[in-house]
Write a protein that holds these residues in place. Sequence first.
Motif, PDB file in Angstrom:
ATOM      1  N   ASP A   8      -1.796  10.310   7.478  1.00 43.94           N
ATOM      2  CA  ASP A   8      -2.772  10.831   8.439  1.00 43.94           C
ATOM      3  C   ASP A   8      -3.766  11.798   7.797  1.00 43.94           C
ATOM      4  OD1 ASP A   8      -0.989  12.844   7.909  1.00 43.94           O
ATOM      5  OD2 ASP A   8      -0.738  13.465  10.004  1.00 43.94           O
ATOM      6  N   ARG A   9      -3.860  11.790   6.453  1.00 46.09           N
ATOM      7  CA  ARG A   9      -4.727  12.744   5.775  1.00 46.09           C
ATOM      8  C   ARG A   9      -5.718  12.042   4.851  1.00 46.09           C
ATOM      9  NH1 ARG A   9      -2.486  16.237   2.048  1.00 46.09           N
ATOM     10  NH2 ARG A   9      -0.725  14.860   1.635  1.00 46.09           N
ATOM     11  N   LEU A  10      -6.918  12.588   4.752  1.00 49.32           N
ATOM     12  CA  LEU A  10      -7.862  12.163   3.738  1.00 49.32           C
ATOM     13  C   LEU A  10      -7.647  13.024   2.501  1.00 49.32           C
ATOM     14  CD1 LEU A  10     -11.198  11.663   5.715  1.00 49.32           C
ATOM     15  CD2 LEU A  10      -9.654   9.902   4.848  1.00 49.32           C
ATOM     16  N   VAL A  11      -7.365  12.374   1.378  1.00 52.87           N
ATOM     17  CA  VAL A  11      -7.102  13.089   0.132  1.00 52.87           C
ATOM     18  C   VAL A  11      -7.917  12.454  -0.984  1.00 52.87           C
ATOM     19  CG1 VAL A  11      -4.764  13.712   0.871  1.00 52.87           C
ATOM     20  CG2 VAL A  11      -5.123  11.637  -0.498  1.00 52.87           C
ATOM     21  N   LYS A  12      -8.013  13.150  -2.105  1.00 55.21           N
ATOM     22  CA  LYS A  12      -8.641  12.569  -3.277  1.00 55.21           C
ATOM     23  C   LYS A  12      -7.747  11.458  -3.816  1.00 55.21           C
ATOM     24  CE  LYS A  12     -10.681  17.023  -4.510  1.00 55.21           C
ATOM     25  NZ  LYS A  12     -10.705  18.121  -5.528  1.00 55.21           N
ATOM     26  N   ASP A  13      -8.371  10.474  -4.399  1.00 55.09           N
ATOM     27  CA  ASP A  13      -7.645   9.298  -4.883  1.00 55.09           C
ATOM     28  C   ASP A  13      -6.477   9.682  -5.784  1.00 55.09           C
ATOM     29  OD1 ASP A  13      -6.996   6.697  -5.337  1.00 55.09           O
ATOM     30  OD2 ASP A  13      -8.653   6.249  -6.663  1.00 55.09           O
ATOM     31  N   GLU A  14      -6.700  10.631  -6.696  1.00 60.50           N
ATOM     32  CA  GLU A  14      -5.667  10.987  -7.663  1.00 60.50           C
ATOM     33  C   GLU A  14      -4.522  11.790  -7.050  1.00 60.50           C
ATOM     34  OE1 GLU A  14      -9.130  13.950  -8.138  1.00 60.50           O
ATOM     35  OE2 GLU A  14      -8.838  11.795  -7.808  1.00 60.50           O
ATOM     36  N   PRO A  64       2.996   4.543  13.529  1.00 60.17           N
ATOM     37  CA  PRO A  64       3.200   5.781  14.287  1.00 60.17           C
ATOM     38  C   PRO A  64       1.935   6.392  14.883  1.00 60.17           C
ATOM     39  CG  PRO A  64       3.202   6.277  11.954  1.00 60.17           C
ATOM     40  CD  PRO A  64       3.055   4.788  12.069  1.00 60.17           C
ATOM     41  N   TYR A  65       0.926   5.586  15.127  1.00 60.35           N
ATOM     42  CA  TYR A  65      -0.311   6.078  15.734  1.00 60.35           C
ATOM     43  C   TYR A  65      -0.793   5.061  16.755  1.00 60.35           C
ATOM     44  CZ  TYR A  65      -0.168   8.684  11.345  1.00 60.35           C
ATOM     45  OH  TYR A  65       0.241   9.442  10.288  1.00 60.35           O
ATOM     46  N   THR A  66      -1.498   5.542  17.756  1.00 61.56           N
ATOM     47  CA  THR A  66      -2.106   4.619  18.705  1.00 61.56           C
ATOM     48  C   THR A  66      -3.274   3.911  18.033  1.00 61.56           C
ATOM     49  OG1 THR A  66      -3.722   6.218  19.549  1.00 61.56           O
ATOM     50  CG2 THR A  66      -1.532   6.189  20.603  1.00 61.56           C
ATOM     51  N   LYS A  67      -3.703   2.818  18.621  1.00 64.03           N
ATOM     52  CA  LYS A  67      -4.836   2.075  18.058  1.00 64.03           C
ATOM     53  C   LYS A  67      -6.114   2.916  18.063  1.00 64.03           C
ATOM     54  CE  LYS A  67      -3.059  -2.497  19.316  1.00 64.03           C
ATOM     55  NZ  LYS A  67      -3.287  -3.728  20.109  1.00 64.03           N
ATOM     56  N   ASP A  68      -6.311   3.718  19.089  1.00 61.35           N
ATOM     57  CA  ASP A  68      -7.499   4.576  19.137  1.00 61.35           C
ATOM     58  C   ASP A  68      -7.504   5.584  17.994  1.00 61.35           C
ATOM     59  OD1 ASP A  68      -8.482   3.294  21.356  1.00 61.35           O
ATOM     60  OD2 ASP A  68      -7.741   4.776  22.788  1.00 61.35           O
ATOM     61  N   VAL A  69      -6.358   6.184  17.728  1.00 56.09           N
ATOM     62  CA  VAL A  69      -6.248   7.132  16.620  1.00 56.09           C
ATOM     63  C   VAL A  69      -6.491   6.421  15.294  1.00 56.09           C
ATOM     64  CG1 VAL A  69      -4.656   8.605  15.332  1.00 56.09           C
ATOM     65  CG2 VAL A  69      -4.751   8.744  17.829  1.00 56.09           C
ATOM     66  N   PHE A  70      -5.925   5.236  15.153  1.00 56.34           N
ATOM     67  CA  PHE A  70      -6.098   4.470  13.918  1.00 56.34           C
ATOM     68  C   PHE A  70      -7.574   4.134  13.703  1.00 56.34           C
ATOM     69  CE2 PHE A  70      -5.267   1.485  10.608  1.00 56.34           C
ATOM     70  CZ  PHE A  70      -4.021   1.827  10.111  1.00 56.34           C
ATOM     71  N   HIS A  71      -8.226   3.738  14.774  1.00 54.56           N
ATOM     72  CA  HIS A  71      -9.655   3.414  14.729  1.00 54.56           C
ATOM     73  C   HIS A  71     -10.454   4.613  14.227  1.00 54.56           C
ATOM     74  CE1 HIS A  71     -13.685   2.454  16.329  1.00 54.56           C
ATOM     75  NE2 HIS A  71     -13.298   1.197  16.280  1.00 54.56           N
TER      76      HIS A  71
END
Length: 283
Positions: A8-14, A64-71
């Motif tokens: 559920d997080r945006l992280v750097k690729d490395e 573990p997330y709803t489709k709206d959250v995934f979207h």
Amino acid sequence: MTWVLWNDRLVKDEEIRLSKEDRGYQFGDGIYEVIRVYDSNMFTAKEHIDRLYESADKIKIVIPYTKDVFHKMMYDLIEANEVKTGQVYVQITRGSAPRTHQFPATVSEPVITASTKEVERPVSQMANGVAAKTVEDIRWLRCDIKSLNLLGNVLAKQEAHESGCFEALLHRGDTITEGSSSNMYGIKDGVLYTHPATNLILNGITRRVILSCCEEIGLPVVEQPMSLSDVYSNDEFFMSSTTAEIMPIVMINGEKVGSGIRGEWTTKLQVAFEAKINQTINV
């Protein structure tokens, strides 16, 4: 800087750290989707996400997330990387656990990773067409699940590539199924023929859009298996996928299909498909 989605997080690729006991790594125990991006908008996002959840259900993974959250997570990823024309690749594995073939009694949460990148539309190839090679379809019998088990597809694509072809045209005996990473269509006497959406093919999202386009332009559709022995008698032939869109196949096994150029109905379908893209962009 490239951002990727890790659960559920945006992280750097490395920064991503995956366990050697992740079941996706050890068994291909997972699913994936590829979603096209036009002008920073996902095309047919709902359909792709719906299919992702359907594939998860079929192999008993609970996302573990709803489709709206995934979207929203997908759009956050696109925005973070400032992608204009490209794609999103999302993958979900069953998670990490000590290696056993059966589902482990206790397993961590599913592992979600997603990335995005710029991918230009194959405009020249869509106009001029590509070549294909027939290859025996040796894959498992649940091709309707968009799973990570793609070795059969990879071997077929490599065989086509080594022959200088864009795609492998798969067949089980005398029955054409689909491509290594695409759906296949023949047009004969003003009728489109394509394999029905059974367990032997993936019911492509682009395929579904194409069938709606056929209705709009008055092209009759027959969903029935095509014969390999009759493939060269088609007036037109084309393939479809998320990134290839509607791609004319003008040569199969070194022999011309029809006149050897993009056909009239294929061109009409491309125009109708383009209109669908523009509707997404202009929403």
